[in-house]
Write a protein that holds these residues in place. Sequence first.
Motif, PDB file in Angstrom:
ATOM      1  N   GLY A  70      -7.523  -3.933  12.644  1.00  0.00           N
ATOM      2  CA  GLY A  70      -6.682  -4.817  11.838  1.00  0.00           C
ATOM      3  C   GLY A  70      -6.101  -5.947  12.662  1.00  0.00           C
ATOM      4  O   GLY A  70      -6.031  -7.098  12.205  1.00  0.00           O
ATOM      5  N   MET A  80     -10.212  -8.418   4.683  1.00  0.00           N
ATOM      6  CA  MET A  80     -10.823  -7.548   5.690  1.00  0.00           C
ATOM      7  C   MET A  80     -11.557  -6.423   4.968  1.00  0.00           C
ATOM      8  O   MET A  80     -10.934  -5.587   4.322  1.00  0.00           O
ATOM      9  CB  MET A  80      -9.733  -6.984   6.602  1.00  0.00           C
ATOM     10  CG  MET A  80     -10.269  -6.060   7.675  1.00  0.00           C
ATOM     11  SD  MET A  80      -8.934  -5.394   8.695  1.00  0.00           S
ATOM     12  CE  MET A  80      -9.861  -4.222   9.690  1.00  0.00           C
ATOM     13  N   ALA A 140     -13.660  -3.021   4.550  1.00  0.00           N
ATOM     14  CA  ALA A 140     -13.742  -1.728   5.232  1.00  0.00           C
ATOM     15  C   ALA A 140     -14.619  -0.788   4.407  1.00  0.00           C
ATOM     16  O   ALA A 140     -14.125   0.026   3.638  1.00  0.00           O
ATOM     17  CB  ALA A 140     -12.342  -1.138   5.414  1.00  0.00           C
ATOM     18  N   ALA A 163      -7.248   0.577   3.674  1.00  0.00           N
ATOM     19  CA  ALA A 163      -7.241   1.419   4.868  1.00  0.00           C
ATOM     20  C   ALA A 163      -5.877   1.315   5.544  1.00  0.00           C
ATOM     21  O   ALA A 163      -5.202   0.282   5.438  1.00  0.00           O
ATOM     22  CB  ALA A 163      -8.327   0.969   5.836  1.00  0.00           C
ATOM     23  N   CYS A 166      -2.949   0.673   8.220  1.00  0.00           N
ATOM     24  CA  CYS A 166      -2.740  -0.155   9.413  1.00  0.00           C
ATOM     25  C   CYS A 166      -2.559   0.746  10.634  1.00  0.00           C
ATOM     26  O   CYS A 166      -2.812   0.346  11.761  1.00  0.00           O
ATOM     27  CB  CYS A 166      -1.512  -1.044   9.244  1.00  0.00           C
ATOM     28  SG  CYS A 166      -1.657  -2.246   7.919  1.00  0.00           S
ATOM     29  N   PRO A 187      -4.217   3.863  11.491  1.00  0.00           N
ATOM     30  CA  PRO A 187      -5.224   4.847  11.124  1.00  0.00           C
ATOM     31  C   PRO A 187      -5.199   6.031  12.077  1.00  0.00           C
ATOM     32  O   PRO A 187      -4.375   6.110  12.973  1.00  0.00           O
ATOM     33  CB  PRO A 187      -6.521   4.070  11.248  1.00  0.00           C
ATOM     34  CG  PRO A 187      -6.244   3.089  12.330  1.00  0.00           C
ATOM     35  CD  PRO A 187      -4.785   2.743  12.232  1.00  0.00           C
ATOM     36  N   ASP A 196     -12.732   3.976   8.371  1.00  0.00           N
ATOM     37  CA  ASP A 196     -11.691   3.298   7.600  1.00  0.00           C
ATOM     38  C   ASP A 196     -11.834   3.436   6.086  1.00  0.00           C
ATOM     39  O   ASP A 196     -10.931   3.085   5.357  1.00  0.00           O
ATOM     40  CB  ASP A 196     -11.657   1.817   7.984  1.00  0.00           C
ATOM     41  CG  ASP A 196     -13.035   1.198   7.983  1.00  0.00           C
ATOM     42  OD1 ASP A 196     -13.965   1.820   7.445  1.00  0.00           O
ATOM     43  OD2 ASP A 196     -13.177   0.097   8.525  1.00  0.00           O
ATOM     44  N   LEU A 256     -10.572  -2.280   1.690  1.00  0.00           N
ATOM     45  CA  LEU A 256      -9.955  -3.354   2.475  1.00  0.00           C
ATOM     46  C   LEU A 256      -9.357  -2.744   3.730  1.00  0.00           C
ATOM     47  O   LEU A 256      -8.794  -1.648   3.701  1.00  0.00           O
ATOM     48  CB  LEU A 256      -8.894  -4.081   1.651  1.00  0.00           C
ATOM     49  CG  LEU A 256      -9.462  -4.912   0.497  1.00  0.00           C
ATOM     50  CD1 LEU A 256      -8.359  -5.347  -0.467  1.00  0.00           C
ATOM     51  CD2 LEU A 256     -10.201  -6.142   1.026  1.00  0.00           C
ATOM     52  N   GLY A 257      -9.470  -3.458   4.835  1.00  0.00           N
ATOM     53  CA  GLY A 257      -9.130  -2.891   6.132  1.00  0.00           C
ATOM     54  C   GLY A 257      -7.651  -2.919   6.445  1.00  0.00           C
ATOM     55  O   GLY A 257      -6.827  -3.437   5.683  1.00  0.00           O
ATOM     56  N   GLY A 258      -7.325  -2.355   7.596  1.00  0.00           N
ATOM     57  CA  GLY A 258      -5.942  -2.158   7.979  1.00  0.00           C
ATOM     58  C   GLY A 258      -5.302  -3.340   8.680  1.00  0.00           C
ATOM     59  O   GLY A 258      -4.664  -3.181   9.715  1.00  0.00           O
ATOM     60  N   ALA A 259      -5.435  -4.503   8.119  1.00  0.00           N
ATOM     61  CA  ALA A 259      -4.711  -5.673   8.634  1.00  0.00           C
ATOM     62  C   ALA A 259      -3.501  -5.915   7.734  1.00  0.00           C
ATOM     63  O   ALA A 259      -3.531  -5.581   6.540  1.00  0.00           O
ATOM     64  CB  ALA A 259      -5.619  -6.901   8.640  1.00  0.00           C
ATOM     65  N   PRO A 260      -2.434  -6.491   8.259  1.00  0.00           N
ATOM     66  CA  PRO A 260      -1.248  -6.733   7.435  1.00  0.00           C
ATOM     67  C   PRO A 260      -1.567  -7.591   6.214  1.00  0.00           C
ATOM     68  O   PRO A 260      -2.391  -8.496   6.276  1.00  0.00           O
ATOM     69  CB  PRO A 260      -0.311  -7.499   8.386  1.00  0.00           C
ATOM     70  CG  PRO A 260      -0.782  -7.184   9.747  1.00  0.00           C
ATOM     71  CD  PRO A 260      -2.256  -6.934   9.644  1.00  0.00           C
ATOM     72  N   GLN A 292      -3.088  -6.963   3.410  1.00  0.00           N
ATOM     73  CA  GLN A 292      -4.307  -6.770   2.618  1.00  0.00           C
ATOM     74  C   GLN A 292      -3.994  -6.204   1.227  1.00  0.00           C
ATOM     75  O   GLN A 292      -4.819  -6.278   0.319  1.00  0.00           O
ATOM     76  CB  GLN A 292      -5.297  -5.876   3.366  1.00  0.00           C
ATOM     77  CG  GLN A 292      -5.945  -6.540   4.582  1.00  0.00           C
ATOM     78  CD  GLN A 292      -6.806  -7.734   4.199  1.00  0.00           C
ATOM     79  OE1 GLN A 292      -7.735  -7.627   3.415  1.00  0.00           O
ATOM     80  NE2 GLN A 292      -6.480  -8.907   4.738  1.00  0.00           N
TER      81      GLN A 292
END
Lengths: 388, 243
Positions: free
Chosen positions: A110, A126, A128, B60, B62, B64, B100, B120-124, B126
Amino acid sequence: MKRRVVISGMGALSALGATTDELWTGLLANRSGVRRVQRLVESGITVTNGGEVASVSPQNVDRDHEIANRAIEDALVQSRRDAAECGFIWSTGLDTFQMGPNGFVHRSAGLCFSNLSSRFSGPRRMIAAACASGTQAIGEAFRLIQNGRVDACVAGGSSVMLTPFYLIGFAGLQAVAVDNGGDPSTACRPFDKRRKGFALADGAGAMVLETLDGARKRGATVFAEVIGFGMSQDGFDLNRPCDDGAGAELCMRRALTDANLSPEEIDAVNAHATATYSGDLAEAAALRKVFANRWPEVPVSGAKGAIGHAMAAAGVLEAIIAAHTCATGIVPPTVNLQHVDEGCELDHVIGEPRDSNAQSVLSVSFGMGGQNAAIIIKRHKEAQEIQK
Amino acid sequence: MIYLVATAQRSDLQAVRESSPEIWRQVRRYNLPVQLALAAADDVIQFSEDPSTTAVISLAPCQPGSADLYRWGHVVTAGMATGTLGNLRMNPTQTLHAVDNLALSAFAISHGNHAYCLGLGGAPGQAWCGLEAVHERLSAGAEEDVLLMAGDQDAAEDGAPGLGVALLFSVRAKSYQPLGRIVRLLSISRNNTRTADVVPHAANGLAAFLPALVEQRQGPMSYVVPPEHTDGLSGVTISLEIL
């Protein structure tokens, strides 16, 4: 009115080299970039084969960011687009665990995404979806542009997987080919009787997607057109697909419906082809169902024998190959495939490239856990000729 | 038209174990963010027309992984230093903890779901991309129901608090139970407001949005996402109407 979406820039870092040209020419030469990685040999683990990106040092603790950024830059430069006028749909894969100068370094995927995305205007998403991430990133960007949400996007993915952490982990899942002392370049053998899993790999692939009208107005090079996208879930098992490939089949059919094409209009397939026992069987079964009586005449090619499995980057590296196939008509061989396994029967391209005048290519990715993604890329009449 | 139909939050694993033993059996081998996300999702999916065809958008974490996973990471480090990695074996479940899209996959298996999905990934920030995706899918008529779920933890350490949140949206107007009213999602808009005070967490932002909704009376409502719950690059405003 849906807008047409084209590819105007591409960038790739893989085990075959640091450019899209090296990726393409390496495949046409039936060459594998997978090799024995000395630092893995020294660590004493049983999996020492991998598809390493040689142009970025493994000692670089910013390797995840560096590999991604180089592919992104190459794509932007080729398209003559500025990041500030593009959305960013990207997968940075999984967190990276590697040894730095001061010991163990855990880098959040992230955080890597946040750093990469900050210069893009948005949307910034993003993705996943494990091994399907790269293909889904392209599909989602395609959809956003098609529906008028944004005019241009950088889409793709990057992964740094060649660390003991993941090699031991995926060996535990019996997904990777362990080192048997043989030629490391033959570690990954998609669809072959002797297949024993994939070779993990580092890599990054980026595409600039934009409206056809926008590309024309800018006088940008058009490489190919994206015309369809489909997603599905297996809903079956965390670690293997259903035997009949039902989930894979569903995403392919959805992509065909989205593109308003029949299976008869697909000229070639860029397969996921991981060289896992159950994965290849399920994929072959799905492709035979989709193409029905025509499956013996649809050329199928997979890239992981040549570049390994770069996880979040895999789908976009393979889409770049598919775009080259659309532009040239040539289907590259599946490197290391020699003896097709029972149940994996398809019209495999073996040993050398095949000039089949392919114009519409289905490119598929199937994620661990059961996320399935398919896109369809088509030759565009205004496409720049890529050297055969 | 897009309607918010149901929401749920879960933060207490013990309560999941005691009140929902069937869910607990399905989620017990996963890590905390996934367990709580799945428990919350299970609370709301009963309001969908068909769980197997509901589109699923999953965030996912942030933070993990799990305490076990990080302990294992340090074992690898020590093994590299002593050249003894060849003897190490990794519990496959721990590898899954690093993946993820685990909650997405586990939900699909549990409900026989084959529909469109977006991890959707673990970025702020999302979470708001997820909400935008909900709006896009339902506006396009691609599905009738979309589930948005998230789970996260404050740290990947034993005993660290976690939170799971799930929201179910539909094209069919149904009363949103906490209010006893119909809630329409109108739009999600962004502006170029940068902030350095982001606190990465997949679930906290969505959880903070829900009480604001319950406090609202009939009529239009704008929820300005607190800066710490954004991606730090753009401000987010959610427009709704309570009928």
